[in-house]
Design an enzyme around this catalytic site. Structure first.
Site, PDB file in Angstrom:
ATOM      1  N   LYS A 296       0.843  -1.197   0.000  1.00 47.20           N
ATOM      2  CA  LYS A 296       0.000   0.000   0.000  1.00 47.20           C
ATOM      3  C   LYS A 296       0.882   1.253   0.000  1.00 47.20           C
ATOM      4  CE  LYS A 296      -3.938  -2.217   0.190  1.00 47.20           C
ATOM      5  NZ  LYS A 296      -3.418  -3.424  -0.453  1.00 47.20           N
ATOM      6  N   ASP A 297       0.279   2.371  -0.425  1.00 47.74           N
ATOM      7  CA  ASP A 297       0.986   3.646  -0.519  1.00 47.74           C
ATOM      8  C   ASP A 297       1.519   4.090   0.841  1.00 47.74           C
ATOM      9  OD1 ASP A 297      -1.331   3.521  -2.529  1.00 47.74           O
ATOM     10  OD2 ASP A 297      -0.067   5.071  -3.386  1.00 47.74           O
TER      11      ASP A 297
END
Length: 695
Positions: free
Chosen positions: A335-336
């Site tokens: 995930k970012d």
């Protein structure tokens, strides 16, 4: 800066599939402007609370000692009633309690005893085995060592060597002990009076944590008397000691216990700590074989919410707090960093109750865990349906020299992408946006087995004067891992893990291999995948520039409408000349290979382009396997175009949407946009297609 220019060139050279003008704006002004929520395989958002009460599952007793997968257990290495720790035959080779020896005398004494013990063992082997069998045994041991020391992996079934049937029980007992003392990197198994010898994979695994001298001593120790002990070399690093404790307890916790003590004869100011191993008292380890077989691994699932935190950093912090290692965590996808993200995770060897106990501590790192529950197995990468995004784009304005109504431009752009989709590029976060060295460059070095170069690339500093980059600069100038550790901030989990291993094993080719093993497999292979992703991006651009949106002879198409990125080659079809002429297939069915050893290339100019790029990067003969790091990259296929699902949007101002007739006050205008993407698709790439703006 130079790195920003290079990165801009990479992404400005990528194609668009739509022809609208687009608009400009700012994404990720703050983490709260970019919310990512994983969608599980059942299509449910993982941020939703699960009704299952934790009290119903937190009573499961915690089990610390078990293997990752079915492996040979020393409890099972018994021979006709005798288990590993009960091999006291040839006790003259075993030592008494070494605790009473002064440290200054211990090393020489142990060396003398080991030498005598090995002579005794060699005598036993010569006495019991005939000359030919003894010679074959030594050759088998040499072969195993050579394969471990080379770049050749032990692929397929584990090699084994049989001594044949030994009818005398005492001789069998002596042989079991003698072989393990002479060759600690081998294990012996008794089966119907036959002795079978195999490589000791736990020995090799321990060599990734400690020196081979220590590993050899530890496995020899397992044959000693129960009132003896074994001590690893002094270790100043707490996290590394935890990893050693964890290994010993996981593999042999039903047999021995570990404790840390300050090393004797050191001044008060010294922080050297030694790990001592002792056999457990029998009353604490009396379990039937059936009980040992029935013991189950504990898996605890949870949802992780993190804010403005890199995922590997989050996992490293959780591992430290829970007393496990990063590879004990599994997840469906990365995930970012600059975002608020929600994702499913599973951790091994940790009870739900124990995880719940650290909730307050991890809040300080902008993390929360919830939906904590017991499950039966780990997650695997790709085990998700996709991700949901809620994004705010601020500072909206027209493209330069575009005087059309901004609202119309925004609506036109979004509707176009809803209809036609976007080019399915890997996003900039895959490569480390804004960094001087990108992750794909490290991956290329690993594929070329340039381990030292890969380490140096990892530690290349940015043009910033902060503690992290000062530490990196110092390391590249001096290669002083110990000194760099004192400079590197505690929160840089990956950097510190590499430095600790380099301090222990040295900045040699072999030392760097050992250092990369301080990362879990998913992290090591991430860099190789980054290189494959970069080449795929370039291939997609070349394909669209060369042939546009038409499907041509030699293209690869996927015949299944509902597939993820990891579908097999059997679902890939090579377009014939007749099929291309008849326009049987559409551009959204075209796929391109992501590099690996088990993929086919298009049979047109795109396939030729792939081979030219591999030659350019020195990978003409690459098999996409890195045996020293246990990395195998089979490859896969990725669709050129993708669509956003459930897309909705709303214009808003800082307070309210402000309009003057048909015009909008752009100074306060923002766009709230929500959509779902399939697994392995990037929201930033979808927004790039909508905005026609390199973000």
């Amino acid at each position: 800066m130079e790195e920003d220019t290079d990165f801009g060139i990479r992404f400005s050279s990528l194609c668009f599939i739509n022809e609208h003008i687009g608009f400009q704006g700012t994404i990720k002004s703050s983490p709260g402007d970019f919310i990512v929520i994983e969608i599980d395989e059942q299509g449910q958002l993982v941020d939703k609370a699960i009704d299952e009460p934790i009290n119903a599952i937190s009573k499961i007793p915690e089990v610390k000692n078990f293997s990752k997968k079915p492996k040979l257990d020393f409890q099972k290495l018994s021979f006709e009633g005798g288990s590993y720790q009960e091999l006291n035959t040839l006790s003259k080779c075993s030592d008494g309690d070494q605790n009473h020896q002064p440290d200054s005398e211990k090393e020489d004494t142990i060396s003398d005893r080991t030498s005598k013990c090995e002579e005794e063992k060699a005598d036993v082997l010569s006495f019991v085995l005939d000359e030919k069998t003894n010679e074959l045994l030594n050759q088998f041991a040499c072969d195993i060592r050579e394969r471990w020391n080379s770049e050749t992996e032990l692929i397929g079934p584990s090699p084994e060597f049989s001594l044949g049937r030994i009818l005398d029980k005492n001789q069998r007992a002596n042989l079991h002990s003698a072989i393990r003392q002479k060759f600690p990197f081998l294990i012996t198994i008794g089966k119907n009076s036959e002795i079978i010898i195999k490589p000791n994979l736990e020995y090799k695994e321990l060599c990734h944590l400690v020196s081979e001298e220590e590993a050899r001593g530890f496995f020899k120790y397992l044959d000693k008397k129960e009132n003896s002990k074994f001590t690893f070399k002094p270790d100043i690093n707490k996290d590394h000691r935890k990893a050693v404790h964890h290994f010993v307890n996981k593999k042999f916790g039903n047999l021995v216990e570990t404790k840390s003590f300050p090393e004797q004869n050191y001044g008060a100011g010294d922080s050297n700590i030694v790990i001592t191993v002792r056999f457990r008292e029998k009353k604490h380890r009396k379990r039937s074989l059936l009980e040992c077989q029935e013991r189950k691994v504990i898996y605890t699932a949870f949802t992780l919410r993190k804010e403005n935190l890199e995922m590997f950093e989050a996992v490293g912090f959780l591992a430290i707090k829970l007393g496990v290692i990063p590879s004990d965590f599994s997840y469906a996808g990365l995930k970012d960093k600059k975002a608020i993200t929600y994702q499913a995770m599973v951790v091994r060897k940790v009870t739900p109750e124990r995880l719940k106990n650290i909730e307050k501590e991890i809040e300080k790192k902008r993390m929360n865990v919830f939906n904590i529950r017991s499950v039966g197995k780990s997650l695997r990468l790709g085990q998700l349906k996709g991700n949901h995004f809620d994004i705010i784009i601020r500072n909206l304005q027209n493209q330069i020299n575009d005087s059309t109504n901004l609202k119309e431009r925004i609506f036109e752009a979004i509707e176009n992408v809803k209809d036609k989709g976007f080019v399915n590029y890997y996003g900039p976060q895959r490569f480390g946006k804004g960094r001087k060295v990108h992750t794909d460059q490290i991956g290329l070095a690993l594929l070329k087995n340039e381990m030292v170069k890969a380490i140096k690339l990892f530690f290349t500093p940015e043009d910033l004067d902060d503690p992290v980059n000062r530490a990196k600069k110092y390391f590249l100038q001096t290669e002083d891992a110990k000194g760099t550790l004192s400079l590197m901030p505690e929160f840089k989990v990956r950097e510190r893990a590499l430095l600790e291993s380099l301090h222990r094993f040295g900045m040699t080719e072999e030392g760097c291999i050992q250092a990369w093993f301080s990362f879990p497999h998913s992290m090591r292979i991430f860099y190789v995948h980054a290189y494959s992703s970069k080449i795929w991006n370039e291939a997609a651009s070349y394909r669209l520039e060369t042939y546009g949106s038409r499907v041509v002879e030699g293209d690869l198409v996927c015949l299944d409408e509902d597939v993820d990125e990891h579908f097999p080659s059997s679902k890939v079809h090579l377009v014939t000349e007749e099929e291309a002429s008849a326009s049987i297939y559409a551009i959204h069915q075209v796929v391109l290979p992501v590099l690996g050893y088990n993929i086919q290339y298009p049979r047109n100019q795109v396939g030729q382009w792939y081979h030219e790029i591999l030659s350019r990067d020195g990978l003409q003969t690459c098999r996409f396997k890195v045996p020293p790091l246990k990395l195998n990259v089979p490859g896969c296929y990725r669709q050129i175009l993708k669509h956003a699902h459930n897309l909705s949007y709303q214009l808003m101002g800082d307070h309210d949407v402000q309009m003057e007739g048909s015009h909008i006050d752009e100074s306060t205008l923002s766009l709230l946009i929500s959509f779902d993407l399939d697994a392995s698709c990037y929201a930033t790439v979808c927004l790039r297609e909508i905005m026609k703006y390199n973000i």
